[in-house]
Design a protein around this motif. Structure first.
Motif, PDB file in Angstrom:
ATOM      1  N   TRP A 206      13.218  26.474   3.073  1.00 53.46           N
ATOM      2  CA  TRP A 206      14.142  25.589   2.365  1.00 53.46           C
ATOM      3  C   TRP A 206      13.780  24.116   2.526  1.00 53.46           C
ATOM      4  O   TRP A 206      14.314  23.256   1.803  1.00 53.46           O
ATOM      5  CB  TRP A 206      15.567  25.826   2.851  1.00 53.46           C
ATOM      6  N   ALA A 207      12.893  23.800   3.454  1.00 58.36           N
ATOM      7  CA  ALA A 207      12.450  22.411   3.600  1.00 58.36           C
ATOM      8  C   ALA A 207      11.682  21.944   2.366  1.00 58.36           C
ATOM      9  O   ALA A 207      11.530  20.742   2.139  1.00 58.36           O
ATOM     10  CB  ALA A 207      11.579  22.262   4.847  1.00 58.36           C
ATOM     11  N   ASN A 208      11.178  22.901   1.576  1.00 55.78           N
ATOM     12  CA  ASN A 208      10.534  22.569   0.303  1.00 55.78           C
ATOM     13  C   ASN A 208      11.558  22.707  -0.810  1.00 55.78           C
ATOM     14  O   ASN A 208      11.931  23.816  -1.203  1.00 55.78           O
ATOM     15  CB  ASN A 208       9.341  23.503   0.061  1.00 55.78           C
ATOM     16  N   ASP A 209      12.027  21.587  -1.339  1.00 52.90           N
ATOM     17  CA  ASP A 209      13.064  21.601  -2.380  1.00 52.90           C
ATOM     18  C   ASP A 209      12.572  22.176  -3.702  1.00 52.90           C
ATOM     19  O   ASP A 209      13.364  22.652  -4.519  1.00 52.90           O
ATOM     20  CB  ASP A 209      13.577  20.179  -2.630  1.00 52.90           C
ATOM     21  N   SER A 210      11.261  22.138  -3.933  1.00 51.83           N
ATOM     22  CA  SER A 210      10.715  22.591  -5.207  1.00 51.83           C
ATOM     23  C   SER A 210      10.883  24.099  -5.374  1.00 51.83           C
ATOM     24  O   SER A 210      10.699  24.873  -4.439  1.00 51.83           O
ATOM     25  CB  SER A 210       9.233  22.224  -5.290  1.00 51.83           C
ATOM     26  N   TYR A 211      11.213  24.518  -6.593  1.00 48.18           N
ATOM     27  CA  TYR A 211      11.404  25.937  -6.897  1.00 48.18           C
ATOM     28  C   TYR A 211      10.752  26.211  -8.241  1.00 48.18           C
ATOM     29  O   TYR A 211      11.016  25.520  -9.234  1.00 48.18           O
ATOM     30  CB  TYR A 211      12.890  26.285  -6.949  1.00 48.18           C
ATOM     31  N   VAL A 212       9.896  27.224  -8.302  1.00 52.57           N
ATOM     32  CA  VAL A 212       9.099  27.508  -9.493  1.00 52.57           C
ATOM     33  C   VAL A 212       9.620  28.759 -10.201  1.00 52.57           C
ATOM     34  O   VAL A 212       9.955  29.755  -9.550  1.00 52.57           O
ATOM     35  CB  VAL A 212       7.610  27.677  -9.114  1.00 52.57           C
ATOM     36  N   PHE A 213       9.660  28.683 -11.514  1.00 52.68           N
ATOM     37  CA  PHE A 213      10.034  29.813 -12.362  1.00 52.68           C
ATOM     38  C   PHE A 213       8.780  30.336 -13.073  1.00 52.68           C
ATOM     39  O   PHE A 213       7.787  29.624 -13.219  1.00 52.68           O
ATOM     40  CB  PHE A 213      11.098  29.382 -13.373  1.00 52.68           C
ATOM     41  N   PHE A 214       8.857  31.586 -13.551  1.00 49.51           N
ATOM     42  CA  PHE A 214       7.666  32.236 -14.091  1.00 49.51           C
ATOM     43  C   PHE A 214       7.891  32.733 -15.510  1.00 49.51           C
ATOM     44  O   PHE A 214       8.995  32.746 -16.031  1.00 49.51           O
ATOM     45  CB  PHE A 214       7.270  33.409 -13.178  1.00 49.51           C
ATOM     46  N   ARG A 215       6.804  33.145 -16.124  1.00 48.61           N
ATOM     47  CA  ARG A 215       6.818  33.814 -17.421  1.00 48.61           C
ATOM     48  C   ARG A 215       5.798  34.935 -17.363  1.00 48.61           C
ATOM     49  O   ARG A 215       4.821  34.864 -16.607  1.00 48.61           O
ATOM     50  CB  ARG A 215       6.473  32.845 -18.552  1.00 48.61           C
ATOM     51  N   GLU A 216       6.026  35.974 -18.137  1.00 48.25           N
ATOM     52  CA  GLU A 216       5.064  37.073 -18.174  1.00 48.25           C
ATOM     53  C   GLU A 216       3.859  36.675 -19.026  1.00 48.25           C
ATOM     54  O   GLU A 216       4.006  36.087 -20.098  1.00 48.25           O
ATOM     55  CB  GLU A 216       5.718  38.332 -18.753  1.00 48.25           C
ATOM     56  N   VAL A 217       2.669  36.997 -18.522  1.00 44.31           N
ATOM     57  CA  VAL A 217       1.429  36.681 -19.239  1.00 44.31           C
ATOM     58  C   VAL A 217       0.552  37.934 -19.295  1.00 44.31           C
ATOM     59  O   VAL A 217      -0.637  37.903 -18.985  1.00 44.31           O
ATOM     60  CB  VAL A 217       0.679  35.488 -18.601  1.00 44.31           C
ATOM     61  N   ASN A 218       1.145  39.024 -19.686  1.00 38.28           N
ATOM     62  CA  ASN A 218       0.447  40.310 -19.682  1.00 38.28           C
ATOM     63  C   ASN A 218      -0.661  40.387 -20.729  1.00 38.28           C
ATOM     64  O   ASN A 218      -1.475  41.321 -20.706  1.00 38.28           O
ATOM     65  CB  ASN A 218       1.438  41.448 -19.893  1.00 38.28           C
ATOM     66  N   GLU A 219      -0.715  39.390 -21.639  1.00 37.50           N
ATOM     67  CA  GLU A 219      -1.786  39.410 -22.638  1.00 37.50           C
ATOM     68  C   GLU A 219      -3.134  39.008 -22.048  1.00 37.50           C
ATOM     69  O   GLU A 219      -4.179  39.194 -22.688  1.00 37.50           O
ATOM     70  CB  GLU A 219      -1.432  38.469 -23.803  1.00 37.50           C
ATOM     71  N   VAL A 220      -3.140  38.443 -20.837  1.00 38.54           N
ATOM     72  CA  VAL A 220      -4.400  38.045 -20.202  1.00 38.54           C
ATOM     73  C   VAL A 220      -5.109  39.293 -19.684  1.00 38.54           C
ATOM     74  O   VAL A 220      -4.535  40.058 -18.908  1.00 38.54           O
ATOM     75  CB  VAL A 220      -4.144  37.063 -19.040  1.00 38.54           C
ATOM     76  N   PRO A 221      -6.361  39.540 -20.084  1.00 41.03           N
ATOM     77  CA  PRO A 221      -7.067  40.738 -19.622  1.00 41.03           C
ATOM     78  C   PRO A 221      -7.162  40.796 -18.105  1.00 41.03           C
ATOM     79  O   PRO A 221      -7.280  39.762 -17.433  1.00 41.03           O
ATOM     80  CB  PRO A 221      -8.457  40.593 -20.251  1.00 41.03           C
ATOM     81  N   ALA A 222      -7.112  42.008 -17.566  1.00 41.20           N
ATOM     82  CA  ALA A 222      -7.091  42.189 -16.113  1.00 41.20           C
ATOM     83  C   ALA A 222      -8.338  41.658 -15.443  1.00 41.20           C
ATOM     84  O   ALA A 222      -8.310  41.276 -14.262  1.00 41.20           O
ATOM     85  CB  ALA A 222      -6.903  43.666 -15.779  1.00 41.20           C
ATOM     86  N   ASP A 223      -9.470  41.615 -16.175  1.00 42.25           N
ATOM     87  CA  ASP A 223     -10.710  41.167 -15.562  1.00 42.25           C
ATOM     88  C   ASP A 223     -10.895  39.659 -15.634  1.00 42.25           C
ATOM     89  O   ASP A 223     -11.931  39.132 -15.218  1.00 42.25           O
ATOM     90  CB  ASP A 223     -11.915  41.863 -16.201  1.00 42.25           C
TER      91      ASP A 223
END
Length: 323
Positions: A206-223
């Protein structure tokens, strides 16, 4: 911070320049140069697409420029974590990865306020539930990752936004508390301390106030690597995150990293990070998974960064460029 100075160099001034794999760097440069909007960079990209002998291309059309803002150089590493999770909450899967709330203002609640008050509970913003809160925290630091699902398969997530709060280093917090000396701190050390100290460990995060949110990027190839700030896949050991206030996104950057494993290599500035501030600051992308994470977590070295600028752009900096 001091106004930056610009010093032009010769390619012979770059330590190890002749020994690098310039074609590998050119391939990475080509993957994102088409997204650069400056006309000088567009012209360079067009030339690169025509087929070039790689080393000669860089030496003919670029000028090495050392940008210095008064801060010592610092290299760190980052990677793409692999986490364990589920699309439903249950069992060990209790720690959410959230999408960016549509009505969020900036700055918004701090990390502590979000987690302590359950401000997002029940709103349906969860992408997945993870089995380890420390993994969630480090995923937020890295900005992207892969989640292996309990039902098989997986999802990929990328940076979706943040709460607008200042990033604070948890490692530095441990040093300030007298728990460790600066040279003792690494990602693994931080992970172990948090996991071994219960509620105190939770409050350290909690000493780091920054909080990051995400989005799905499943279109990126696994390799392919995760998406960087240019919304293109980054490349292991050829991509760096930089401060775009000093270095253009997409620019080739020659790095000379000191430390236990010195590295002289032509990289491409394809990413950014909230902790990456200054003209001599870079984060090296080490790849995906635990081994990459351990390697990245050990890097905290000095050296120098030299940006390769189109010749006309370099001379546009005159009279600031020092011959």
């Amino acid at each position: 911070m001091a106004n930056p100075t610009h010093q032009s160099l010769q390619f012979d001034d770059l330590n190890g320049w002749a020994e690098d794999d310039h074609q590998a760097a050119l391939d990475v440069f080509l993957s994102t140069c088409g997204d650069m909007r400056d006309p000088a960079w567009q012209a360079i990209c067009d030339l690169a697409r025509q087929g070039q002998e790689a080393r000669g291309f860089f030496e003919r059309f670029f000028t090495p420029v050392l940008i210095y803002d008064g801060q010592d150089a610092l290299f760190t590493g980052y990677y793409e974590p692999e986490l364990r999770g589920s699309v439903t909450r249950g069992g060990p899967y209790q720690y959410p990865l959230y999408r960016l709330p549509p009505d969020m203002t900036s700055p918004w609640l701090t990390r502590r306020e979000i987690e302590e008050t359950g401000a997002l509970d029940g709103l349906g913003h969860e992408i997945a539930w993870i089995d380890d809160p420390v993994d969630v925290f480090f995923l937020q630091v890295q900005g992207s990752g892969r989640v292996g699902l309990d039902t098989g398969g997986g999802i990929r997530v990328g940076y979706g936004g943040a709460n607008g709060r200042e990033y604070s280093s948890i490692g530095l917090e441990l040093v300030n508390r007298g728990v460790y000396e600066p040279h003792q701190v690494s990602a693994d050390v931080i992970r172990n301390w948090v996991r071994n100290n219960g509620e105190e460990g939770r409050q350290l995060l909690w000493a780091n106030d920054s909080y990051v949110f995400f989005r799905e990027v499943n279109e990126v190839p696994a390799d392919m690597g995760p998406l960087g700030a240019m919304n293109r896949s980054v490349t292991t050991m050829r991509t760096i995150a930089i401060d775009p206030a000093f270095i253009p996104l997409g620019a080739p950057v020659w790095i000379e990293k000191n430390g236990a494993e010195p590295l002289n290599r032509l990289m491409v500035a394809q990413d950014t990070g909230s902790a990456i501030k200054g003209s001599q600051r870079a984060d090296i992308f080490f790849g995906t998974g635990d081994v990459a994470g351990r390697d990245a977590g050990r890097i905290k070295d000095d050296g120098r960064l030299v940006v390769l600028m189109p010749i006309q752009s370099a001379y546009a900096l005159l009279p600031d460029v020092i011959e």
